[in-house]
Motif scaffolding. Structure first.
Motif, short mmCIF file in Angstrom:
data_model
loop_
_atom_site.label_atom_id
_atom_site.label_comp_id
_atom_site.label_asym_id
_atom_site.label_seq_id
_atom_site.Cartn_x
_atom_site.Cartn_y
_atom_site.Cartn_z
N SER A 19 0.69 -1.39 0.29
CA SER A 19 0.01 0.10 -0.19
C SER A 19 0.69 1.61 0.10
O SER A 19 0.35 1.94 -0.98
N VAL A 20 2.05 1.40 1.22
CA VAL A 20 2.84 2.43 0.57
C VAL A 20 3.38 2.44 -0.68
O VAL A 20 3.70 3.35 -1.05
N VAL A 53 -5.94 5.02 -3.46
CA VAL A 53 -4.68 5.13 -3.11
C VAL A 53 -4.11 5.80 -1.99
O VAL A 53 -3.74 4.75 -1.07
N LEU A 54 -3.94 6.73 -1.61
CA LEU A 54 -3.71 7.08 -1.01
C LEU A 54 -4.23 6.62 1.14
O LEU A 54 -3.40 7.10 1.67
N GLY A 55 -5.81 7.05 -0.21
CA GLY A 55 -6.38 6.58 1.88
C GLY A 55 -5.86 5.11 2.24
O GLY A 55 -5.90 5.30 3.11
N GLY A 113 -9.25 11.47 9.39
CA GLY A 113 -8.33 10.96 10.19
C GLY A 113 -8.47 10.35 11.73
O GLY A 113 -7.98 9.21 12.25
N MET A 114 -8.91 11.81 11.79
CA MET A 114 -9.91 10.89 13.43
C MET A 114 -10.38 10.30 13.91
O MET A 114 -10.09 9.48 15.10
N PHE A 115 -11.29 9.63 13.16
CA PHE A 115 -12.00 8.60 13.06
C PHE A 115 -10.81 7.05 13.93
O PHE A 115 -11.32 5.97 13.50
N LEU A 116 -10.36 6.74 11.79
CA LEU A 116 -9.02 6.16 12.06
C LEU A 116 -7.93 6.03 13.57
O LEU A 116 -7.59 5.24 14.00
N THR A 117 -7.35 7.00 13.41
CA THR A 117 -6.91 7.77 15.36
C THR A 117 -7.58 6.82 16.11
O THR A 117 -6.84 6.25 16.95
N LEU A 118 -9.02 7.25 16.15
CA LEU A 118 -9.79 6.79 17.67
C LEU A 118 -9.89 4.96 17.35
O LEU A 118 -10.11 4.25 18.14
N VAL A 119 -10.50 4.25 16.31
CA VAL A 119 -9.90 3.10 16.08
C VAL A 119 -9.08 2.45 16.38
O VAL A 119 -8.66 1.64 17.27
#
Length: 264
Positions: A19-20, A53-55, A113-119
């Motif tokens: 992915s990266v 792709v970036l997501g 981004g905040m949602f992903l950090t929360l997960v």
């Protein structure tokens, strides 16, 4: 139960790497075809393909961060822990997504981004809580050396350079009580130290998240930060509960240590 099979771990590592690499190749393609950094950024922020792709690269980085943290502090997840986290995340993420519909007008990249950090934060809190429960049921907070290694005159295999030098330099009358006190001193399992370090680190991040959301709300008024602030506060309470439970386990271990010294 046996740990998670390495095959799945390798698959996740390969997913993160691919992915990266895909995101890096996309950025290089944009720079090469557009010729200028501004035009490349315009393409990356307007193309649906670049968003995907970036997501995906950001999600893969979050997965890698979780795997790295669990491997560093917990030595990897047990099979039961992996299943429990998978079951919990299925319902908690759904509930959070439903709650986010209240603020659907504010949905943007920053909210994602905040949602992903929360997960990721929730998964780490669950992992720490499950491992703490497992250690409290299966291990003592302190342990002692075996009786065979309690003789200060016997050089153990794990004596090390420091004790070998002390045995050579110090007189026997001074070396014996120091070595005897060292052998009789209770030890703390390193797995417990890493668990407490993880819980305290999570608690620090929770406090920082609550402070950030509170300051943002005080400055800009009501927004989606209300939801994330409450979620961070709940995670902080969870971390405090796990830390308090382990401290009770330490108190119980201290009583055992006192019994060991008073009635060897």
């Amino acid at each position: 139960p046996p740990p998670v099979p390495p095959r799945r771990s390798y698959a996740r590592v390969h997913y993160a790497k691919l992915s990266v690499i895909s995101a890096a190749l996309l950025c290089l393609y944009a720079l090469r075809t557009r010729g200028q950094a501004y035009l490349a950024l315009t393409y990356l922020t307007s193309s649906k393909l670049s968003y995907c792709v970036l997501g995906n690269a950001v999600v893969a980085s979050a997965v890698w961060t979780f795997r790295f943290a669990t491997d560093l502090f917990l030595g990897g997840l047990r099979q039961s822990e992996t299943e429990s986290i998978g079951e919990a995340i299925r319902w908690n993420v759904t509930e959070t997504c439903i709650a986010l519909t209240i603020f659907r007008s504010e949905v943007d990249v920053a909210m994602g981004g905040m949602f992903l950090t929360l997960v990721v934060g929730k998964c780490l809190h669950w992992a720490a809580e499950l491992r703490g429960s497992h250690l409290r049921m299966t291990e003592e907070a302190f342990y002692f050396r075996d009786d065979e290694a309690s003789d200060p005159d016997v050089a153990g295999d794990d004596e090390g350079i420091v004790w070998s030098a002390a045995r050579t330099l110090l007189p026997r009358s001074l070396f014996r009580p120091i070595r005897s006190a060292h052998l009789r001193c209770p030890r703390v399992p390193f797995a417990h130290v890493k668990l407490v370090a993880l819980i305290e680190l999570l608690l620090l991040f929770d406090a920082a998240a609550v402070s950030h959301c509170a300051l943002y709300l005080a400055e800009h008024g009501p927004s989606v930060h209300i939801l994330f602030g409450f979620e961070a506060a709940i995670l902080a309470v969870t971390a405090l509960s796990a830390l308090a439970s382990y401290e009770l386990h330490v108190v119980d271990g201290t009583v055992t240590v006192l019994h060991h010294f008073l009635d060897p």
